[in-house]
Design a protein around this motif. Structure first.
Motif, PDB file in Angstrom:
ATOM      1  N   LEU A 136      -4.311   9.678 -12.325  1.00 49.72           N
ATOM      2  CA  LEU A 136      -4.437   8.262 -11.999  1.00 49.72           C
ATOM      3  C   LEU A 136      -3.128   7.506 -12.193  1.00 49.72           C
ATOM      4  CD1 LEU A 136      -7.950   7.121 -13.287  1.00 49.72           C
ATOM      5  CD2 LEU A 136      -7.197   7.576 -10.961  1.00 49.72           C
ATOM      6  N   LYS A 137      -2.191   8.122 -12.871  1.00 53.56           N
ATOM      7  CA  LYS A 137      -0.909   7.449 -13.108  1.00 53.56           C
ATOM      8  C   LYS A 137      -0.175   7.127 -11.804  1.00 53.56           C
ATOM      9  CE  LYS A 137       3.447   7.822 -15.653  1.00 53.56           C
ATOM     10  NZ  LYS A 137       4.253   8.647 -16.585  1.00 53.56           N
ATOM     11  N   PRO A 138       0.003   8.102 -10.863  1.00 57.24           N
ATOM     12  CA  PRO A 138       0.671   7.754  -9.602  1.00 57.24           C
ATOM     13  C   PRO A 138      -0.134   6.763  -8.760  1.00 57.24           C
ATOM     14  CG  PRO A 138      -0.196   9.995  -9.503  1.00 57.24           C
ATOM     15  CD  PRO A 138      -0.299   9.553 -10.931  1.00 57.24           C
ATOM     16  N   VAL A 139      -1.468   6.790  -8.908  1.00 52.34           N
ATOM     17  CA  VAL A 139      -2.301   5.844  -8.169  1.00 52.34           C
ATOM     18  C   VAL A 139      -2.070   4.422  -8.673  1.00 52.34           C
ATOM     19  CG1 VAL A 139      -4.679   5.154  -7.685  1.00 52.34           C
ATOM     20  CG2 VAL A 139      -4.044   7.576  -7.618  1.00 52.34           C
ATOM     21  N   ILE A 140      -2.094   4.255 -10.010  1.00 50.49           N
ATOM     22  CA  ILE A 140      -1.869   2.931 -10.600  1.00 50.49           C
ATOM     23  C   ILE A 140      -0.440   2.479 -10.358  1.00 50.49           C
ATOM     24  CG2 ILE A 140      -1.937   1.616 -12.740  1.00 50.49           C
ATOM     25  CD1 ILE A 140      -4.662   2.510 -11.622  1.00 50.49           C
ATOM     26  N   LYS A 141       0.503   3.427 -10.355  1.00 51.31           N
ATOM     27  CA  LYS A 141       1.897   3.068 -10.080  1.00 51.31           C
ATOM     28  C   LYS A 141       2.036   2.522  -8.657  1.00 51.31           C
ATOM     29  CE  LYS A 141       6.599   4.906  -9.894  1.00 51.31           C
ATOM     30  NZ  LYS A 141       7.448   6.118  -9.997  1.00 51.31           N
ATOM     31  N   ALA A 142       1.382   3.180  -7.690  1.00 54.02           N
ATOM     32  CA  ALA A 142       1.422   2.692  -6.307  1.00 54.02           C
ATOM     33  C   ALA A 142       0.780   1.317  -6.210  1.00 54.02           C
ATOM     34  CB  ALA A 142       0.715   3.687  -5.384  1.00 54.02           C
ATOM     35  N   PHE A 143      -0.306   1.118  -6.947  1.00 52.35           N
ATOM     36  CA  PHE A 143      -0.969  -0.186  -6.983  1.00 52.35           C
ATOM     37  C   PHE A 143      -0.042  -1.248  -7.560  1.00 52.35           C
ATOM     38  CE2 PHE A 143      -3.583  -3.294  -9.304  1.00 52.35           C
ATOM     39  CZ  PHE A 143      -4.375  -3.774  -8.272  1.00 52.35           C
ATOM     40  N   ASP A 144       0.669  -0.893  -8.630  1.00 47.40           N
ATOM     41  CA  ASP A 144       1.611  -1.823  -9.263  1.00 47.40           C
ATOM     42  C   ASP A 144       2.748  -2.178  -8.313  1.00 47.40           C
ATOM     43  OD1 ASP A 144       2.990  -3.368 -11.081  1.00 47.40           O
ATOM     44  OD2 ASP A 144       3.785  -1.677 -12.224  1.00 47.40           O
ATOM     45  N   GLU A 145       3.307  -1.165  -7.629  1.00 46.08           N
ATOM     46  CA  GLU A 145       4.420  -1.398  -6.702  1.00 46.08           C
ATOM     47  C   GLU A 145       3.980  -2.165  -5.470  1.00 46.08           C
ATOM     48  OE1 GLU A 145       5.855   2.510  -5.975  1.00 46.08           O
ATOM     49  OE2 GLU A 145       7.040   2.607  -7.834  1.00 46.08           O
ATOM     50  N   ASN A 146       2.690  -2.170  -5.191  1.00 39.25           N
ATOM     51  CA  ASN A 146       2.164  -2.965  -4.076  1.00 39.25           C
ATOM     52  C   ASN A 146       2.243  -4.462  -4.357  1.00 39.25           C
ATOM     53  OD1 ASN A 146       0.796  -3.003  -1.444  1.00 39.25           O
ATOM     54  ND2 ASN A 146      -0.956  -3.791  -2.593  1.00 39.25           N
ATOM     55  N   GLU A 147       2.399  -4.807  -5.649  1.00 36.54           N
ATOM     56  CA  GLU A 147       2.655  -6.181  -6.097  1.00 36.54           C
ATOM     57  C   GLU A 147       1.586  -7.171  -5.641  1.00 36.54           C
ATOM     58  OE1 GLU A 147       6.557  -6.999  -4.677  1.00 36.54           O
ATOM     59  OE2 GLU A 147       7.550  -5.891  -6.294  1.00 36.54           O
ATOM     60  N   GLY A 148       0.349  -6.744  -5.702  1.00 36.94           N
ATOM     61  CA  GLY A 148      -0.745  -7.664  -5.428  1.00 36.94           C
ATOM     62  C   GLY A 148      -0.955  -8.025  -3.977  1.00 36.94           C
ATOM     63  N   ARG A 149      -0.326  -7.300  -3.055  1.00 35.03           N
ATOM     64  CA  ARG A 149      -0.533  -7.595  -1.629  1.00 35.03           C
ATOM     65  C   ARG A 149      -1.974  -7.271  -1.233  1.00 35.03           C
ATOM     66  NH1 ARG A 149       4.366  -4.776  -1.770  1.00 35.03           N
ATOM     67  NH2 ARG A 149       6.206  -6.027  -1.285  1.00 35.03           N
ATOM     68  N   ASP A 150      -2.556  -8.157  -0.484  1.00 35.65           N
ATOM     69  CA  ASP A 150      -3.939  -7.971  -0.058  1.00 35.65           C
ATOM     70  C   ASP A 150      -3.961  -7.060   1.162  1.00 35.65           C
ATOM     71  OD1 ASP A 150      -6.626  -8.113   0.302  1.00 35.65           O
ATOM     72  OD2 ASP A 150      -6.665 -10.181   1.038  1.00 35.65           O
ATOM     73  N   ASN A 151      -3.930  -5.754   0.923  1.00 38.84           N
ATOM     74  CA  ASN A 151      -3.900  -4.791   2.014  1.00 38.84           C
ATOM     75  C   ASN A 151      -4.843  -3.636   1.706  1.00 38.84           C
ATOM     76  OD1 ASN A 151      -2.515  -3.385   0.030  1.00 38.84           O
ATOM     77  ND2 ASN A 151      -0.503  -3.734   0.945  1.00 38.84           N
ATOM     78  N   MET A 152      -4.812  -2.629   2.554  1.00 37.87           N
ATOM     79  CA  MET A 152      -5.727  -1.510   2.412  1.00 37.87           C
ATOM     80  C   MET A 152      -5.501  -0.744   1.116  1.00 37.87           C
ATOM     81  SD  MET A 152      -8.259   0.083   3.790  1.00 37.87           S
ATOM     82  CE  MET A 152      -8.260  -0.381   5.519  1.00 37.87           C
ATOM     83  N   LEU A 153      -4.238  -0.580   0.714  1.00 37.20           N
ATOM     84  CA  LEU A 153      -3.942   0.144  -0.517  1.00 37.20           C
ATOM     85  C   LEU A 153      -4.585  -0.539  -1.716  1.00 37.20           C
ATOM     86  CD1 LEU A 153      -2.499   2.353  -2.088  1.00 37.20           C
ATOM     87  CD2 LEU A 153      -0.435   0.927  -2.082  1.00 37.20           C
ATOM     88  N   GLN A 154      -4.431  -1.859  -1.803  1.00 40.73           N
ATOM     89  CA  GLN A 154      -5.029  -2.590  -2.918  1.00 40.73           C
ATOM     90  C   GLN A 154      -6.546  -2.448  -2.902  1.00 40.73           C
ATOM     91  OE1 GLN A 154      -3.660  -6.539  -4.433  1.00 40.73           O
ATOM     92  NE2 GLN A 154      -5.554  -7.288  -3.517  1.00 40.73           N
TER      93      GLN A 154
END
Length: 702
Positions: A545-563
């Motif tokens: 889950l670490k790379p998943v949360i890291k990708a979420f963090d780097e997404n910087e709260g953008r309201d997109n599919m990844l988030q």
């Protein structure tokens, strides 16, 4: 200078203009004397004649010609050019430098008016040449003779670039004479080994093909001319030796696994092969895009014609299937027949849907599915592949019929059902031989520096991951396939997940392409969604889950599919109350998630963490009290034992000494339990004093 006036091919106009032509071209003939500058600097008189400017017959090329006024011999033939090589001197002189003959020439006119007329025509045509549009419409082609072959070649090559449609029409208009003459000319030159003319014929045929005209293609690719066209293309001037295309094509006899009696079908099959050979071998680097597309269209147009004719021949289809399923057919013949059936199925995909459906249904009715079981057990890889292709063809068109056939097909030749064979052998082959390659393809394309490039395989053998990078679309397809396997073949996948396979797959989150990052997150979601203790343990052990949360963090709260996908993953863990993962997120990932508390899903997950911590804490206190109660009960039972002993045997002096030796018990709390500590604080409730000691940590004052 040439004295052969007949060889000029000029349209000499003694005045007036050709209908539909540019009047500036056909200048009235004027009387002029021609001089040539000799090496000693003297002007040598070449003769007197009449000058004209006109197109060379059947060509866009313009020439200035002077014909002797006495015997009509050619005194001068000069191809007009846009270069600045012409000068008018005084009123009756025009000088020019002929670049082809490296001569300095002088034209001396009898009258100033005639000189002016020629000069104006010359300069006007020069301007049109410079603009690329001499205003000339090709009216006809030079005749196809050995002597006019250079002129014809020049016309087709030059005019074809600018007005290929017009040239193609002129050829097609007289194609019943043009192509027979071309073939006769080729054969004559080949018999005499006239290599210069054979090279010109090669360029001529190539130029005709590049005209990209459907009518011409129908003619030159017909049975009457196609071999001679192939022959003409053997004499490429840029190739050192003569090629042997005709011999090769003739040796490629039609491999009839089953005899085809329809002559038109055989002709189309042969034409398809030869056109493909011209396209892919002879003129591989010479064809432009439009011509290549047209040749491909011929090939694709021939395929449905062949199939549509064969499908209407009921006896042919029935005989084909009967021979494949017959025990009297040899293994070699059966192999050829199966490959032929595979080609028939593939080509039929180009038919109209209704026609294709009718043909495939008829194949099933006459027993085409009966060959599947036998073919799929073949050790011949090509035959096995053909069987898979045939089965796939029928599944696409008639899945219900295939399903019914498999259900009714109880046993194949080796005693196991076809359904069992399809779902066991094929899957085992895929998982044993190919799945690891797909995982390694991701690892070699996405792995950061920290991941090893060589790993131990399932049998303990070291396997090296090749250093290469697959295309993003390929990686996406691989991840989708692995996700499907994880969802539908979990038990088989556990063998791979016992290694660091999941860690390799999650390296997709290191890619810059968001679609690949998203694919990696969705893969984790599928793994967790299985709610398998083994898989959950691997997620925690490999920190997936670490790379998943890291990708979420780097997404910087953008309201997109990844988030959305990451939040849905956390929601699933919370709602399903997967406690090991909740604790794992609290301990390993909360520091990155806490800054997104404004999001409802993160807030809900925080409350779940707190609830889980309180439950754990409460459970710990209850367990401690139960332990103390058990200990106190044991003490009371021990004291009761001694009291009973005193009552039974109070006269024994040793009993008193033993009682005195028992140490005093430690004081207990009001509830009968010794002091104990509360469980660990939740991530959001623990705070610290200024001296670093904890507040709210459950400790009590003494």
């Amino acid at each position: 200078m040439s004295k052969d006036g007949a060889a000029l091919g000029l349209v000499m106009m003694a005045g007036g203009d050709a209908s539909g032509s540019d009047p500036e071209v056909h200048a009235n003939m004027q009387r002029v004397k021609v001089y040539r500058l000799t090496n000693d600097g003297q002007w040598d008189d070449q003769g007197t004649g009449h000058i004209t400017i006109d197109y060379i017959e059947g060509s866009r090329e313009i020439a200035l010609a002077v014909v002797d006024e006495v015997d009509n011999d050619t005194l001068l033939l000069h191809h007009l050019t846009s270069d600045n090589i012409y000068k008018r001197q005084e009123q009756t002189l025009i000088s020019l430098k002929d670049p082809e003959k490296a001569l300095d020439l002088l034209l001396s006119f009898q009258e100033a008016k005639g000189c002016l007329h020629i000069w104006q025509s010359l300069t006007s045509l020069q301007q049109k040449l410079q603009s690329g549009d001499p205003g000339y419409e090709l009216k006809d082609l030079p005749s196809l003779e050995l002597s006019t072959l250079p002129s014809l070649l020049k016309t087709i090559l030059e005019c074809g670039k600018k007005d290929g449609t017009r040239v193609a029409k002129l050829i097609s208009r007289n194609q019943h004479e043009f192509f027979p003459k071309l073939v006769d000319l080729f054969r004559m030159c080949e018999n005499s080994r006239n290599m210069d003319h054979l090279h010109m014929i090669f360029r001529l045929v190539k130029g005709i093909i590049l005209l990209n005209d459907a009518g011409i293609f129908d003619k030159i690719f017909s049975d009457d001319f196609i071999l001679d066209i192939i022959g003409a293309l053997e004499y490429d001037p840029e190739v050192p030796s003569v090629q042997s295309h005709r011999e090769f094509v003739k040796n490629q006899t039609l491999n009839e696994a089953i005899h085809i009696g329809n002559v038109s079908v055989v002709s189309k099959i042969r034409q398809t092969y030869i056109v493909g050979y011209i396209k892919d071998v002879i003129l591989l680097n010479a064809l432009d895009g439009p011509t290549l597309s047209s040749l491909n269209s011929i090939i694709e147009r021939n395929k449905p014609f062949v199939v549509s004719v064969l499908k209407d021949d009921a006896s042919f289809i029935h005989d084909l299937i009967a021979r494949i399923t017959s025990s009297n057919t040899s293994a070699e013949s059966k192999s050829k027949l199966v490959l032929f059936l595979r080609e028939l199925c593939i080509i039929s995909k180009s038919l109209e849907p209704k026609v294709r459906s009718h043909m495939s249904r008829y194949l099933i009715d006459v027993g085409a599915l009966n060959i599947i079981s036998d073919v799929l057990q073949s050790q011949d890889k090509e035959l096995f592949s053909a069987g898979a292709n045939i089965l796939g063809y029928f599944v696409d068109l008639h899945p219900d019929l295939v399903r019914t056939f498999i259900a009714n097909h109880e046993e194949n030749l080796e005693g196991s059902s076809l359904l069992e064979f399809l779902h066991d052998v094929v899957l085992r082959l895929f998982f044993d031989k190919h799945l690891q390659k797909l995982i390694d393809a991701i690892a070699s394309s996405c792995a950061p520096k920290g991941i090893a490039r060589s790993t131990s395989g399932l049998a303990g053998v070291r396997t090296t991951v090749e250093q290469h990078s697959a295309k993003p679309e390929t990686l996406l397809k691989i991840c989708e396939l692995l996700s499907f396997c994880a969802l539908h073949h979990t038990n088989r996948m556990k063998i791979f997940f016992s290694t660091n396979a999941m860690e390799k797959i999650l390296t997709l989150t290191h890619r810059r392409e968001k679609v690949l990052v998203l694919a990696g997150v969705q893969f984790v979601r599928i793994i967790i969604g299985r709610k398998d203790d083994f898989l959950v343990d691997r997620v925690i052990k490999f920190n997936l889950l670490k790379p998943v949360i890291k990708a979420f963090d780097e997404n910087e709260g953008r309201d997109n599919m990844l988030q959305s996908v990451v939040l849905e993953l956390l929601e699933y863990i919370r709602k399903e109350n997967i406690k090991p993962l909740i604790e794992y997120v609290a301990e390993s990932c909360w520091g990155q998630l806490v800054k997104f508390e404004r999001l409802q899903s993160i807030m809900a997950f925080k409350l779940k963490i707190e609830e889980s911590a309180e439950t754990k804490q409460s459970t710990s206190v209850v367990d401690m009290r139960m332990k103390k109660a058990d200990e106190r009960g044991a003490d009371k039972r021990q004291e009761g034992y001694f009291e009973d002993s005193d009552r039974v045997d109070s006269s024994t002096p040793t009993m008193h000494s033993q009682e005195q030796s028992i140490p005093a018990r430690k004081p207990e709390n009001a509830d009968g339990c010794s002091k104990d500590k509360e469980g660990p604080p939740s991530p959001s409730r623990s705070t610290k004093n200024s001296d670093g000691s904890g507040e709210g940590d459950g400790s009590r004052g003494s």
